[in-house]
Enzyme design. Structure first.
Site, PDB file in Angstrom:
ATOM      1  N   CYS A 125       0.829  -1.195   0.000  1.00  9.09           N
ATOM      2  CA  CYS A 125       0.000   0.000   0.000  1.00  9.09           C
ATOM      3  C   CYS A 125       0.863   1.244   0.000  1.00  9.09           C
ATOM      4  O   CYS A 125       1.454   1.605   1.021  1.00  9.09           O
ATOM      5  CB  CYS A 125      -0.924   0.015   1.201  1.00  9.09           C
ATOM      6  SG  CYS A 125      -1.914   1.479   1.111  1.00  9.09           S
ATOM      7  N   GLY A 126       0.916   1.902  -1.142  1.00 12.07           N
ATOM      8  CA  GLY A 126       1.755   3.098  -1.289  1.00 12.07           C
ATOM      9  C   GLY A 126       1.228   4.293  -0.521  1.00 12.07           C
ATOM     10  O   GLY A 126       1.993   5.017   0.115  1.00 12.07           O
TER      11      GLY A 126
ATOM     12  N   GLY B 181      -0.602   4.222  -4.692  1.00 17.13           N
ATOM     13  CA  GLY B 181       0.860   4.093  -4.824  1.00 17.13           C
ATOM     14  C   GLY B 181       1.291   2.799  -5.485  1.00 17.13           C
ATOM     15  O   GLY B 181       2.120   2.799  -6.406  1.00 17.13           O
ATOM     16  N   SER B 182       0.717   1.670  -5.044  1.00 17.33           N
ATOM     17  CA  SER B 182       1.139   0.395  -5.637  1.00 17.33           C
ATOM     18  C   SER B 182       0.616   0.278  -7.065  1.00 17.33           C
ATOM     19  O   SER B 182       1.302  -0.252  -7.952  1.00 17.33           O
ATOM     20  CB  SER B 182       0.671  -0.777  -4.779  1.00 17.33           C
ATOM     21  OG  SER B 182      -0.711  -0.697  -4.535  1.00 17.33           O
TER      22      SER B 182
HETATM   23  O1  LIG Z   1      -1.743   3.368  -2.466  1.00 18.06           O
HETATM   24  C1  LIG Z   1      -1.918   2.146  -2.491  1.00 18.06           C
HETATM   25  O2  LIG Z   1      -1.060   1.381  -2.912  1.00 18.06           O
HETATM   26  C2  LIG Z   1      -3.172   1.587  -1.890  1.00 18.06           C
HETATM   27  N1  LIG Z   1      -4.264   2.502  -1.730  1.00 18.06           N
HETATM   28  C3  LIG Z   1      -5.443   1.671  -1.501  1.00 18.06           C
HETATM   29  C4  LIG Z   1      -5.167   0.452  -2.337  1.00 18.06           C
HETATM   30  C5  LIG Z   1      -3.671   0.280  -2.332  1.00 18.06           C
HETATM   31  O3  LIG Z   1      -3.308  -0.680  -1.381  1.00 18.06           O
END
Ligand SMILES: O=C(O)[C@H]1NCC[C@@H]1O
Length: 341
Positions: free
Chosen positions: A97-98, A261-262
């Site tokens: 999770c970014g 992020g991911s």
């Molecule tokens: O930023 C992310 O990587 C995450 N945001 C919610 C879903 C992903 O895990």
């Protein structure tokens, strides 16, 4: 109400609340039972099997919502990790999770997990997908923007197609960025990221995820990571200098408010390996809230079996939004929460 009012109920769970680009980061501070397991993936299995009622209690209504996202700090098992975390969402436990690691970088400094170093503090965060390094800006006693270097991202399959009932033939790629995402052009669904409604976008992406989860088999050296986390709807700007729009739907039709992020690292892998992006070239990504991440492909790295992946850096800013103390009453029929609309 008077401050210091007594909390009625039992099993108090305390959380620290942050967000990145409006996407929530609810960090457990106290009240969780001991999480057994030697490795982080064993701990992830343990919470899935034995403590899932706490996830639903904190993530679903009335304490959360379909859009809530949480972090459970656990003891790291990698020697160079400063902290380790499990991620939870409306359906289960993520592997990367970014948006959360961007917030956790600040949290690690501000809550004394690592000593603050100006102008930038390094924090090694062990995630279920592996070690993620976060560099957090720090000046005049304040933590700020953070950039993280993720595990290698790569294309798992490209230019596949599937007949999606209600939408027709959908072409898609699958890429890994600590979690697997299907990536599809939004116009194929008869939709547009700027003008189509949120619900239409959400249900299109969730339908593709659901069908692909039933029909394709993903592989990863850790079988716990071999699942499709969600779908990224994109528009046609992979080869331009325009902002890249991400509409990411993961878990149980949960819409990421941030650019994800991911998902961004997965998308950079697609751009890089399809020759739409060079090493060191920056791209800006935005999500449904309008919040932005900046990302770039840093270097290629072997991922085994003669294949390469790309190391991606993503930057953004997490903010504090409060603290919570939650309780429940044992005669509450909804004490463990429920997922609604
Ligand atoms: O930023 C992310 O990587 C995450 N945001 C919610 C879903 C992903 O895990």
């Amino acid at each position: 109400m008077a401050s210091g009012a007594q909390l009625i109920g039992q099993d108090i769970l305390e959380t620290l609340e942050m967000h990145t680009c409006l996407e929530p980061v609810r960090i457990i501070q106290s009240g969780y039972p001991n999480i057994e397991g030697t490795t982080i993936l064993e701990k992830r299995q343990f919470v899935t099997k034995h403590l899932d009622h706490l996830r639903t209690r904190l993530i679903c209504e009335p304490r959360g919502s379909r859009a809530m996202y949480g972090v459970i700090p656990v003891k790291p098992d990698l020697p160079n990790a400063d902290m380790a975390v499990l991620f939870m969402h409306n359906e289960g436990y993520s592997t990367m999770c970014g948006h959360a690691v961007i917030a956790l970088g600040r949290y690690a400094i501000d809550y004394g997990i690592v000593p603050a170093v100006a102008p930038e503090t390094k924090v090694n965060i062990q995630c279920p997908c592996g070690l993620v390094t976060v560099f957090v800006e720090y000046s005049e006693g304040k933590s700020g923007r953070a950039r993280f270097i993720s595990v290698p991202s790569y294309i798992f399959s490209q230019d596949s197609q599937i007949e999606l009932p209600g939408y027709g033939v959908i072409h898609y790629d699958i890429a890994y960025g600590g979690a697997f995402y299907a990536v599809a052009l939004v116009t194929q669904f008869g939709l547009d990221l700027k003008t189509s409604g949120y619900e239409a976008l959400r249900s299109a992406a969730a339908s593709l995820t659901e069908l692909l989860r039933k029909t394709i088999k993903l592989q990863h050296t850790d079988s716990d990571l071999a699942f499709l986390y969600g779908t990224i709807l994109i528009d046609e700007n992979d080869n331009t200098e325009e902002i890249c729009n991400n509409f990411v739907v993961f878990g149980d039709a949960q819409v990421d408010r941030s650019p994800c992020g991911s998902g961004t690292t997965a998308r950079i892998a697609i751009q890089f390996y399809k020759h739409n992006l060079k090493l060191g070239q920056q791209r800006m990504f935005t999500g449904p809230s309008g919040g932005k991440f900046i990302a770039q492909a840093v270097k290629e790295e072997s991922i085994g079996a003669g294949k390469n992946g790309i190391i991606v850096e993503v930057s953004g800013h997490g903010y504090y939004s409060g603290m919570c103390r939650f309780s429940h009453e044992s005669d509450d029929p909804f004490c463990d929460g429920k997922l609604m609309d």
